[in-house]
Design a protein around this motif. Sequence first.
Motif, PDB file in Angstrom:
ATOM      1  N   ARG A 141      10.035  59.315  55.332  1.00  0.00           N
ATOM      2  CA  ARG A 141      10.719  60.099  56.372  1.00  0.00           C
ATOM      3  C   ARG A 141      10.484  61.581  56.100  1.00  0.00           C
ATOM      4  O   ARG A 141      10.827  62.075  55.021  1.00  0.00           O
ATOM      5  N   ILE A 142       9.914  62.272  57.083  1.00  0.00           N
ATOM      6  CA  ILE A 142       9.735  63.720  56.966  1.00  0.00           C
ATOM      7  C   ILE A 142      10.503  64.366  58.112  1.00  0.00           C
ATOM      8  O   ILE A 142      10.352  63.978  59.278  1.00  0.00           O
ATOM      9  N   VAL A 143      11.362  65.303  57.757  1.00  0.00           N
ATOM     10  CA  VAL A 143      12.146  66.014  58.768  1.00  0.00           C
ATOM     11  C   VAL A 143      11.916  67.509  58.566  1.00  0.00           C
ATOM     12  O   VAL A 143      12.137  68.044  57.468  1.00  0.00           O
ATOM     13  N   ASN A 144      11.433  68.161  59.599  1.00  0.00           N
ATOM     14  CA  ASN A 144      11.155  69.592  59.553  1.00  0.00           C
ATOM     15  C   ASN A 144      12.261  70.356  60.269  1.00  0.00           C
ATOM     16  O   ASN A 144      12.579  70.041  61.422  1.00  0.00           O
ATOM     17  N   THR A 171       4.555  68.809  63.512  1.00  0.00           N
ATOM     18  CA  THR A 171       5.373  67.585  63.467  1.00  0.00           C
ATOM     19  C   THR A 171       4.748  66.493  64.329  1.00  0.00           C
ATOM     20  O   THR A 171       4.606  65.339  63.905  1.00  0.00           O
ATOM     21  N   LYS A 172       4.372  66.870  65.554  1.00  0.00           N
ATOM     22  CA  LYS A 172       3.814  65.874  66.479  1.00  0.00           C
ATOM     23  C   LYS A 172       2.496  65.312  65.950  1.00  0.00           C
ATOM     24  O   LYS A 172       2.252  64.103  65.998  1.00  0.00           O
ATOM     25  N   VAL A 178       0.513  58.980  61.219  1.00  0.00           N
ATOM     26  CA  VAL A 178       1.110  57.990  60.304  1.00  0.00           C
ATOM     27  C   VAL A 178       2.018  56.994  61.025  1.00  0.00           C
ATOM     28  O   VAL A 178       2.773  56.261  60.388  1.00  0.00           O
ATOM     29  N   ALA A 179       1.900  56.948  62.348  1.00  0.00           N
ATOM     30  CA  ALA A 179       2.826  56.125  63.146  1.00  0.00           C
ATOM     31  C   ALA A 179       2.761  54.637  62.803  1.00  0.00           C
ATOM     32  O   ALA A 179       3.746  53.916  62.981  1.00  0.00           O
ATOM     33  N   ARG A 180       1.631  54.173  62.303  1.00  0.00           N
ATOM     34  CA  ARG A 180       1.498  52.747  61.969  1.00  0.00           C
ATOM     35  C   ARG A 180       1.804  52.460  60.506  1.00  0.00           C
ATOM     36  O   ARG A 180       1.588  51.340  60.048  1.00  0.00           O
ATOM     37  N   GLN A 181       2.263  53.467  59.781  1.00  0.00           N
ATOM     38  CA  GLN A 181       2.413  53.296  58.329  1.00  0.00           C
ATOM     39  C   GLN A 181       3.859  53.374  57.845  1.00  0.00           C
ATOM     40  O   GLN A 181       4.110  53.641  56.668  1.00  0.00           O
ATOM     41  N   GLY A 182       4.800  53.153  58.774  1.00  0.00           N
ATOM     42  CA  GLY A 182       6.212  53.131  58.371  1.00  0.00           C
ATOM     43  C   GLY A 182       6.780  54.505  58.086  1.00  0.00           C
ATOM     44  O   GLY A 182       7.847  54.632  57.485  1.00  0.00           O
ATOM     45  N   VAL A 185       7.933  61.351  61.367  1.00  0.00           N
ATOM     46  CA  VAL A 185       7.929  62.808  61.181  1.00  0.00           C
ATOM     47  C   VAL A 185       8.606  63.424  62.406  1.00  0.00           C
ATOM     48  O   VAL A 185       8.152  63.216  63.539  1.00  0.00           O
ATOM     49  N   ASN A 186       9.692  64.112  62.182  1.00  0.00           N
ATOM     50  CA  ASN A 186      10.458  64.683  63.294  1.00  0.00           C
ATOM     51  C   ASN A 186      10.880  66.114  62.985  1.00  0.00           C
ATOM     52  O   ASN A 186      10.922  66.527  61.821  1.00  0.00           O
TER      53      ASN A 186
END
Length: 265
Positions: A141-144, A171-172, A178-182, A185-186
């Motif tokens: 989980r990455i949150v900016n 972010t986008k 990495v959308a298919r890797q669990g 990023v938001n």
Amino acid sequence: MPAPYNLDGQVAVVTGSTSGIGQAMAEALARQGVNVVLNGFGDPAQIETDRRRIEAETGVKVLYHGADMTRPGEITDLIDTAWRELGRLDILVNNAGIQHVAPVDEFPPEKWDAIIAINLTSAFHATRAALPVMKAAGRGRIVNLASAHGLVASPFKSAYVAAKHGIVGFTKSCALEVARQGITVNAICPGYVKTPLVEAQIADQAKARGIAVDRVVEDVILAAQPNKSFIEYEQLAGLLLYLVSDMGAGTTGAALTVDGGWTAA
Ligand code: NAD
């Protein structure tokens, strides 16, 4: 009451967490059982007092790493230290940020460079270092911490607005990769939160606009915020905890506002 977010035992790095929003986010994660690595500048004795207090109050491990977010090697070492010392890395919160307010034709170039380095480029270096660990784990989980200024502009904040629009784009792009890797990023886009960073701006804005300090809060700062209230730390923590939990797995590449209606106008 059991923690509803199921984060117990996870590990988080929160950049710029010796003050303001970052410190509040680190404490919110620690209260959910997340071991955290604090980062940021400040009085070493105060940082150590805060580190020990959070550990004592929550029972998690709390480390401190003094990486300067303008230095790529130190940022990489921050991420490596979390992984090495705490054995995993589940959550990265890219929060460190600075501000400078001045007309663009009077904007000091060194301030421009510092704002872009700390508010934008540091997130690249931290993300670059964290992603291999998260990819290997199949989850992350990455949150900016962006800003309403990642979506709309104000005058006299050219570097900040450029950096915050940049972090929303970053972010986008990362989210798609990495959308298919669990891994999600938001970006969280707060309106005004009364932290030391905002306190400093009140005086700067008064100077730049040539108006009294007490008028700045009412007519300038909260003028943009329809609910006329500063955003509270708990309101940001609620969104952060949602995003980093399993409940947030379907939300990625988003720039989510907590801005009292500012960007709806
Ligand atoms: P703050 O000044 O209270 O805290 C900033 C943190 O960043 C501190 O821990 C500081 O030591 C750290 N920092 C600054 N330069 C650093 C460097 N070179 N290396 C390492 N750490 C460094 O600020 P805040 O208001 O809590 O802001 C946190 C984030 O939230 C920033 O990205 C800011 O742009 C964003 N934000 C704040 C508001 C607000 O109203 N306060 C609104 C929207 C977005």
